[in-house]
Design a protein around this motif. Structure first.
Motif, PDB file in Angstrom:
ATOM      1  N   ASP A 110       0.823  -1.208   0.000  1.00 22.33           N
ATOM      2  CA  ASP A 110       0.000   0.000   0.000  1.00 22.33           C
ATOM      3  C   ASP A 110       0.852   1.252   0.000  1.00 22.33           C
ATOM      4  N   ALA A 111       2.008   1.194   0.660  1.00 24.16           N
ATOM      5  CA  ALA A 111       2.892   2.353   0.713  1.00 24.16           C
ATOM      6  C   ALA A 111       3.522   2.633  -0.649  1.00 24.16           C
ATOM      7  N   GLU A 112       3.651   1.606  -1.482  1.00 27.69           N
ATOM      8  CA  GLU A 112       4.284   1.757  -2.794  1.00 27.69           C
ATOM      9  C   GLU A 112       3.259   1.839  -3.915  1.00 27.69           C
ATOM     10  N   GLU A 113       2.046   2.277  -3.587  1.00 26.50           N
ATOM     11  CA  GLU A 113       1.001   2.361  -4.602  1.00 26.50           C
ATOM     12  C   GLU A 113       1.460   3.239  -5.758  1.00 26.50           C
ATOM     13  N   VAL A 114       1.153   2.803  -6.962  1.00 27.73           N
ATOM     14  CA  VAL A 114       1.537   3.546  -8.150  1.00 27.73           C
ATOM     15  C   VAL A 114       0.650   4.788  -8.249  1.00 27.73           C
ATOM     16  N   VAL A 115       1.276   5.960  -8.319  1.00 28.60           N
ATOM     17  CA  VAL A 115       0.532   7.208  -8.449  1.00 28.60           C
ATOM     18  C   VAL A 115       1.138   8.014  -9.585  1.00 28.60           C
ATOM     19  N   SER A 116       0.263   8.627 -10.363  1.00 29.55           N
ATOM     20  CA  SER A 116       0.725   9.497 -11.440  1.00 29.55           C
ATOM     21  C   SER A 116      -0.401  10.452 -11.796  1.00 29.55           C
ATOM     22  N   GLU A 117      -0.038  11.534 -12.441  1.00 34.79           N
ATOM     23  CA  GLU A 117      -1.049  12.495 -12.881  1.00 34.79           C
ATOM     24  C   GLU A 117      -1.994  11.847 -13.884  1.00 34.79           C
ATOM     25  N   GLU A 118      -1.447  10.977 -14.715  1.00 29.01           N
ATOM     26  CA  GLU A 118      -2.271  10.303 -15.720  1.00 29.01           C
ATOM     27  C   GLU A 118      -3.333   9.432 -15.048  1.00 29.01           C
ATOM     28  N   LEU A 119      -2.947   8.724 -13.973  1.00 31.75           N
ATOM     29  CA  LEU A 119      -3.906   7.899 -13.250  1.00 31.75           C
ATOM     30  C   LEU A 119      -4.994   8.780 -12.636  1.00 31.75           C
ATOM     31  N   ALA A 120      -4.614   9.930 -12.107  1.00 28.81           N
ATOM     32  CA  ALA A 120      -5.597  10.853 -11.540  1.00 28.81           C
ATOM     33  C   ALA A 120      -6.550  11.342 -12.632  1.00 28.81           C
ATOM     34  N   ARG A 121      -6.025  11.628 -13.819  1.00 28.05           N
ATOM     35  CA  ARG A 121      -6.887  12.073 -14.929  1.00 28.05           C
ATOM     36  C   ARG A 121      -7.857  10.964 -15.340  1.00 28.05           C
ATOM     37  N   ILE A 122      -7.386   9.730 -15.312  1.00 32.00           N
ATOM     38  CA  ILE A 122      -8.268   8.601 -15.648  1.00 32.00           C
ATOM     39  C   ILE A 122      -9.385   8.496 -14.626  1.00 32.00           C
ATOM     40  N   TYR A 123      -9.027   8.618 -13.339  1.00 32.96           N
ATOM     41  CA  TYR A 123     -10.055   8.588 -12.298  1.00 32.96           C
ATOM     42  C   TYR A 123     -11.067   9.714 -12.502  1.00 32.96           C
ATOM     43  N   LEU A 124     -10.602  10.913 -12.854  1.00 31.93           N
ATOM     44  CA  LEU A 124     -11.516  12.028 -13.097  1.00 31.93           C
ATOM     45  C   LEU A 124     -12.448  11.720 -14.263  1.00 31.93           C
ATOM     46  N   ALA A 125     -11.903  11.159 -15.323  1.00 35.50           N
ATOM     47  CA  ALA A 125     -12.719  10.818 -16.489  1.00 35.50           C
ATOM     48  C   ALA A 125     -13.778   9.780 -16.141  1.00 35.50           C
ATOM     49  N   GLN A 126     -13.466   8.926 -15.170  1.00 30.90           N
ATOM     50  CA  GLN A 126     -14.417   7.903 -14.745  1.00 30.90           C
ATOM     51  C   GLN A 126     -15.383   8.421 -13.688  1.00 30.90           C
ATOM     52  N   GLY A 127     -15.193   9.674 -13.267  1.00 32.92           N
ATOM     53  CA  GLY A 127     -16.064  10.250 -12.246  1.00 32.92           C
ATOM     54  C   GLY A 127     -15.659   9.899 -10.831  1.00 32.92           C
ATOM     55  N   LEU A 128     -14.473   9.355 -10.636  1.00 36.72           N
ATOM     56  CA  LEU A 128     -13.981   8.965  -9.308  1.00 36.72           C
ATOM     57  C   LEU A 128     -13.141  10.106  -8.735  1.00 36.72           C
ATOM     58  N   ARG A 129     -13.820  11.187  -8.363  1.00 41.92           N
ATOM     59  CA  ARG A 129     -13.129  12.400  -7.922  1.00 41.92           C
ATOM     60  C   ARG A 129     -12.389  12.214  -6.608  1.00 41.92           C
ATOM     61  N   ASP A 130     -12.917  11.417  -5.688  1.00 42.24           N
ATOM     62  CA  ASP A 130     -12.232  11.197  -4.400  1.00 42.24           C
ATOM     63  C   ASP A 130     -10.891  10.499  -4.620  1.00 42.24           C
ATOM     64  N   ARG A 131     -10.888   9.502  -5.495  1.00 41.49           N
ATOM     65  CA  ARG A 131      -9.623   8.791  -5.770  1.00 41.49           C
ATOM     66  C   ARG A 131      -8.625   9.708  -6.458  1.00 41.49           C
ATOM     67  N   ALA A 132      -9.113  10.531  -7.394  1.00 45.23           N
ATOM     68  CA  ALA A 132      -8.223  11.464  -8.092  1.00 45.23           C
ATOM     69  C   ALA A 132      -7.613  12.447  -7.107  1.00 45.23           C
ATOM     70  N   ALA A 133      -8.428  12.974  -6.180  1.00 51.35           N
ATOM     71  CA  ALA A 133      -7.917  13.915  -5.175  1.00 51.35           C
ATOM     72  C   ALA A 133      -6.875  13.231  -4.290  1.00 51.35           C
ATOM     73  N   ALA A 134      -7.097  11.970  -3.939  1.00 51.88           N
ATOM     74  CA  ALA A 134      -6.131  11.240  -3.114  1.00 51.88           C
ATOM     75  C   ALA A 134      -4.803  11.070  -3.852  1.00 51.88           C
ATOM     76  N   ILE A 135      -4.878  10.792  -5.133  1.00 52.93           N
ATOM     77  CA  ILE A 135      -3.658  10.654  -5.944  1.00 52.93           C
ATOM     78  C   ILE A 135      -2.912  11.987  -5.985  1.00 52.93           C
ATOM     79  N   TYR A 136      -3.655  13.094  -6.197  1.00 50.13           N
ATOM     80  CA  TYR A 136      -3.006  14.406  -6.224  1.00 50.13           C
ATOM     81  C   TYR A 136      -2.349  14.732  -4.875  1.00 50.13           C
ATOM     82  N   ARG A 137      -2.983  14.334  -3.766  1.00 53.52           N
ATOM     83  CA  ARG A 137      -2.377  14.569  -2.444  1.00 53.52           C
ATOM     84  C   ARG A 137      -1.057  13.802  -2.303  1.00 53.52           C
ATOM     85  N   LYS A 138      -1.069  12.543  -2.738  1.00 50.43           N
ATOM     86  CA  LYS A 138       0.163  11.748  -2.654  1.00 50.43           C
ATOM     87  C   LYS A 138       1.251  12.338  -3.545  1.00 50.43           C
TER      88      LYS A 138
END
Length: 161
Positions: A110-138
């Motif tokens: 869990d500590a090594e979760e893959v995070v990237s701006e692209e993943l956050a954009r994908i979450y936003l496109a899917q309507g998963l705003r909470d996950r996208a915000a969490a990725i941006y925080r990390k």
């Protein structure tokens, strides 16, 4: 291309005279299959084809037909028996190759979760705003020099809920 008599196949070259193939190449010079048919018929390589599309060297038009009778001549049971009679069926690393274990799945905690701006954009496109915000925080924690940028993205993401 109404002048094409049959499909563009290797055996189709036999349906044309050299004059007809030259006329087709003159009219449709951009059409690589017509040039390949002319190559097959004349036996001479087309220099323009090599420049236009060098990857066409593996074209299915250039492959010779496979004789299916060869495969039917040996029954499948005999092929299996031949394979099973082989003495050394193990796959062994060549000398000089590293002897490391091959991983087939990623090992992430869990500590090594893959995070990237692209993943956050994908979450936003899917309507998963909470996950996208969490990725941006990390990402903000991982890249403190871009924290203002990520803070703006987090605000935009949360305000659009």
């Amino acid at each position: 291309m109404d002048r094409l008599k049959t499909g563009l196949t290797p055996s189709g070259a036999e349906n044309y005279t050299p004059e007809e193939l030259n006329a087709l190449v003159a009219e449709y010079g951009w059409c690589a299959p017509v040039r390949i048919l002319r190559e097959l018929h004349t036996g001479r390589p087309d220099p323009l084809l090599e420049v236009m599309a060098p990857w066409r060297a593996q074209s299915s038009l250039r492959q010779r037909p496979v004789d299916g009778g060869v495969f039917a001549a040996v029954p499948s049971e005999e092929l299996i028996d031949r394979f099973l009679q082989e003495t050394d069926l193990r796959i062994v690393a060549e000398e000089g190759e590293p002897e490391t274990e091959v991983r087939t799945a990623p090992e992430l905690s869990d500590a090594e979760e893959v995070v990237s701006e692209e993943l956050a954009r994908i979450y936003l496109a899917q309507g998963l705003r909470d996950r996208a915000a969490a990725i941006y925080r990390k990402l903000s924690l991982l890249n403190p020099e871009k924290s203002v940028y990520f803070a703006e993205l987090i605000a935009k993401t949360e305000n659009n809920n």
